[in-house]
Design a protein around this motif. Structure first.
Motif, PDB file in Angstrom:
ATOM      1  N   PRO A  76      12.498   1.471  18.077  1.00 16.47           N
ATOM      2  CA  PRO A  76      11.920   0.135  17.946  1.00 16.47           C
ATOM      3  C   PRO A  76      10.683   0.048  17.062  1.00 16.47           C
ATOM      4  O   PRO A  76       9.940  -0.923  17.157  1.00 16.47           O
ATOM      5  N   VAL A  77      10.431   1.037  16.236  1.00 18.75           N
ATOM      6  CA  VAL A  77       9.370   0.853  15.240  1.00 18.75           C
ATOM      7  C   VAL A  77       9.879  -0.183  14.240  1.00 18.75           C
ATOM      8  O   VAL A  77      11.009  -0.081  13.762  1.00 18.75           O
ATOM      9  N   SER A  78       9.067  -1.155  13.936  1.00 23.09           N
ATOM     10  CA  SER A  78       9.531  -2.290  13.135  1.00 23.09           C
ATOM     11  C   SER A  78       9.744  -1.907  11.668  1.00 23.09           C
ATOM     12  O   SER A  78       8.792  -1.605  10.944  1.00 23.09           O
ATOM     13  N   GLU A  79      10.996  -1.951  11.241  1.00 24.58           N
ATOM     14  CA  GLU A  79      11.289  -1.690   9.828  1.00 24.58           C
ATOM     15  C   GLU A  79      10.754  -2.827   8.960  1.00 24.58           C
ATOM     16  O   GLU A  79      10.238  -2.596   7.866  1.00 24.58           O
ATOM     17  N   ARG A  80      10.891  -4.014   9.473  1.00 26.62           N
ATOM     18  CA  ARG A  80      10.490  -5.195   8.713  1.00 26.62           C
ATOM     19  C   ARG A  80       8.971  -5.174   8.445  1.00 26.62           C
ATOM     20  O   ARG A  80       8.513  -5.376   7.327  1.00 26.62           O
ATOM     21  N   HIS A  81       8.213  -4.876   9.491  1.00 28.95           N
ATOM     22  CA  HIS A  81       6.758  -4.885   9.315  1.00 28.95           C
ATOM     23  C   HIS A  81       6.276  -3.663   8.531  1.00 28.95           C
ATOM     24  O   HIS A  81       5.281  -3.736   7.797  1.00 28.95           O
ATOM     25  N   SER A  82       7.007  -2.546   8.697  1.00 27.53           N
ATOM     26  CA  SER A  82       6.672  -1.379   7.880  1.00 27.53           C
ATOM     27  C   SER A  82       6.835  -1.723   6.403  1.00 27.53           C
ATOM     28  O   SER A  82       6.014  -1.349   5.564  1.00 27.53           O
ATOM     29  N   LYS A  83       7.902  -2.454   6.106  1.00 27.12           N
ATOM     30  CA  LYS A  83       8.156  -2.857   4.719  1.00 27.12           C
ATOM     31  C   LYS A  83       7.045  -3.790   4.221  1.00 27.12           C
ATOM     32  O   LYS A  83       6.587  -3.674   3.074  1.00 27.12           O
ATOM     33  N   LEU A  84       6.592  -4.666   5.095  1.00 24.95           N
ATOM     34  CA  LEU A  84       5.485  -5.564   4.726  1.00 24.95           C
ATOM     35  C   LEU A  84       4.245  -4.763   4.344  1.00 24.95           C
ATOM     36  O   LEU A  84       3.579  -5.040   3.347  1.00 24.95           O
ATOM     37  N   VAL A  85       3.942  -3.758   5.184  1.00 23.83           N
ATOM     38  CA  VAL A  85       2.760  -2.933   4.924  1.00 23.83           C
ATOM     39  C   VAL A  85       2.950  -2.164   3.622  1.00 23.83           C
ATOM     40  O   VAL A  85       2.043  -2.103   2.781  1.00 23.83           O
ATOM     41  N   TYR A  86       4.141  -1.618   3.440  1.00 26.68           N
ATOM     42  CA  TYR A  86       4.384  -0.828   2.228  1.00 26.68           C
ATOM     43  C   TYR A  86       4.265  -1.703   0.976  1.00 26.68           C
ATOM     44  O   TYR A  86       3.613  -1.320  -0.009  1.00 26.68           O
ATOM     45  N   ASP A  87       4.900  -2.860   1.046  1.00 29.03           N
ATOM     46  CA  ASP A  87       4.833  -3.771  -0.109  1.00 29.03           C
ATOM     47  C   ASP A  87       3.388  -4.173  -0.411  1.00 29.03           C
ATOM     48  O   ASP A  87       3.012  -4.365  -1.570  1.00 29.03           O
ATOM     49  N   ALA A  88       2.597  -4.282   0.653  1.00 31.61           N
ATOM     50  CA  ALA A  88       1.184  -4.644   0.458  1.00 31.61           C
ATOM     51  C   ALA A  88       0.433  -3.516  -0.246  1.00 31.61           C
ATOM     52  O   ALA A  88      -0.427  -3.770  -1.098  1.00 31.61           O
ATOM     53  N   LEU A  89       0.770  -2.263   0.097  1.00 26.37           N
ATOM     54  CA  LEU A  89       0.136  -1.131  -0.582  1.00 26.37           C
ATOM     55  C   LEU A  89       0.501  -1.125  -2.065  1.00 26.37           C
ATOM     56  O   LEU A  89      -0.346  -0.895  -2.936  1.00 26.37           O
ATOM     57  N   VAL A  90       1.772  -1.387  -2.329  1.00 26.84           N
ATOM     58  CA  VAL A  90       2.224  -1.431  -3.725  1.00 26.84           C
ATOM     59  C   VAL A  90       1.499  -2.555  -4.464  1.00 26.84           C
ATOM     60  O   VAL A  90       0.981  -2.358  -5.567  1.00 26.84           O
ATOM     61  N   ALA A  91       1.429  -3.708  -3.822  1.00 29.50           N
ATOM     62  CA  ALA A  91       0.771  -4.855  -4.460  1.00 29.50           C
ATOM     63  C   ALA A  91      -0.709  -4.581  -4.702  1.00 29.50           C
ATOM     64  O   ALA A  91      -1.299  -5.092  -5.651  1.00 29.50           O
ATOM     65  N   ALA A  92      -1.296  -3.729  -3.844  1.00 28.62           N
ATOM     66  CA  ALA A  92      -2.716  -3.396  -3.996  1.00 28.62           C
ATOM     67  C   ALA A  92      -2.936  -2.334  -5.073  1.00 28.62           C
ATOM     68  O   ALA A  92      -4.074  -1.933  -5.317  1.00 28.62           O
ATOM     69  N   GLY A  93      -1.856  -1.872  -5.660  1.00 30.33           N
ATOM     70  CA  GLY A  93      -1.982  -0.923  -6.771  1.00 30.33           C
ATOM     71  C   GLY A  93      -2.020   0.533  -6.375  1.00 30.33           C
ATOM     72  O   GLY A  93      -2.369   1.394  -7.189  1.00 30.33           O
ATOM     73  N   VAL A  94      -1.631   0.836  -5.112  1.00 27.64           N
ATOM     74  CA  VAL A  94      -1.653   2.231  -4.664  1.00 27.64           C
ATOM     75  C   VAL A  94      -0.594   3.036  -5.417  1.00 27.64           C
ATOM     76  O   VAL A  94       0.564   2.642  -5.491  1.00 27.64           O
TER      77      VAL A  94
END
Lengths: 172, 193
Positions: free
Chosen positions: A2-20
């Motif tokens: 039950p670890v959220s794939e959807r929210h993990s993706k949100l966090v990951y996309d945010a890292l990408v958007a932040a230029g990581v």
């Protein structure tokens, strides 16, 4: 799981958007999807650590070499990294974005995870590290972006705590 | 073999590299040979010089990176050797000066004094090109080849437990940090983008 794939993706996309560009990580349950996303992303450099403190060194090296970096770790990984944070990131003014799964709070079923949670915020406070919680998926992208902006502007570590509310999906 | 002589032997090879040293005698002795903007002296955070070198090497694959480490520091981050081996950046040379002691804090013996073999540990961690040298000519040859080559190398140099008379460096840590960052920019003049 039950670890959220959807929210993990949100966090990951945010890292990408932040230029990581450089992600250093040590796995734990809440981070599995995030780390898999990094694995599958040819645009990111994923550094799998043996121990979290190494990630402070890797991130500092990446920063000085002109790349934005982030660390993914459990709060026990933060505890493991404290000397590196103090005597490299703080001493040398390194913008260190840390995404920390904040285990050991309401709903924590694993007895061994219950001690570290109590120490996490006091330690971040003692170090003077600006800390925010990622809880509401609607604000994740904004918070991660702002965390990176502050880290880069202040040349200091910023901690974003990944909460159970965000990372753990309650089965319908 | 003296560490200061080793550093002098490779000083010219370090010209175009990103160089990360540990604190103490290694930093002072390199600094005394003549500071350059591409030298970064990690004055604390023992163990993390190699991790920093890895971060730089992966971030700038075209640049040669040299980490000047010590036995005491490596022993604090043995796991880092497995991380270096895992990514094995060909532009990274990891030189470990092994004087079998914590020289700058009283000279107490490290575990290499009782037989721990750092090149053996590095090799077993997966760094295929890991070796030990005990004389200056062998060091000069092996270090120059490692820096010029394109394979991750861990070179352990057995050196005497002697250091500089003074540990003073007329260079603030932050001055060094910002200067080093600027030196690593693709445009070394550091023109604002």
């Amino acid at each position: 799981m039950p670890v959220s794939e959807r929210h993990s993706k949100l966090v990951y996309d945010a890292l990408v958007a932040a230029g990581v560009e450089v992600v250093s990580a040590l796995p734990e349950t809440w981070l599995v999807h995030l780390i898999r996303l990094a694995e599958d992303d040819p645009e990111r450099i994923l550094v799998r650590l043996a121990k979290e403190e190494e990630g402070v060194g890797v991130s500092a090296g990446a920063h000085l070499a002109g790349r934005k970096a982030a660390m993914l770790m459990q709060n026990h990984g933060l505890l493991q990294s404290v000397n590196g944070i103090v005597s490299l990131a703080l001493l040398y003014k390194i913008p260190l974005l840390m995404l920390i799964s904040d285990r050991g709070h309401l709903g924590e079923p694993d007895p061994w995870q219950t001690q570290g949670g109590r120490a996490t915020r006091p330690i971040l406070d003692a170090l003077g590290i600006v800390t925010d919680e990622l809880r509401d998926p609607a604000f994740v992208q904004l918070q991660v972006g702002r965390g990176m902006t502050l880290a880069q502007a202040s040349l200091a570590p910023v901690a974003l705590l990944l909460t159970r509310d965000l990372m753990w999906e309650v089965p319908a | 073999m003296r560490r200061a002589d080793c550093l002098e032997a490779i000083y010219d090879e370090l010209a175009g590299c990103a160089v990360v040293t540990i604190m103490g005698a290694v930093a002072v002795e390199l600094y005394s040979l003549g500071h350059r903007p591409n030298f970064f002296y990690l004055e604390h955070a023992m163990g993390l010089a190699s991790s920093m070198g890895l971060g730089i090497a992966l971030s700038q694959p075209e640049r040669k990176v040299v980490v000047l480490d010590g036995d005491g520091s490596v022993l604090m981050n043995l796991g880092g050797l497995t991380t270096l081996a895992r990514y094995a950046p060909g532009n990274l040379t990891h030189i470990v000066f092994d004087n079998q002691s914590l020289l700058s804090v009283g000279g107490f013996p490290t575990a290499t004094a009782t037989g721990s073999d750092l090149a053996g540990i590095a090799h077993a961690a997966g760094i295929a090109n890991a070796s030990t040298v005990t004389d200056l000519e062998a060091f000069r040859t092996a270090a120059a080849a490692a820096i010029a080559g394109d394979e991750l190398t861990c070179l352990v140099a057995k050196v005497e437990a002697v250091g500089p008379k003074s540990f003073h460096m007329d260079l603030h840590m932050l001055e060094n940090r910002f200067e080093f960052q600027r030196a690593l920019r693709p445009d070394p003049q550091g023109a604002p983008s």
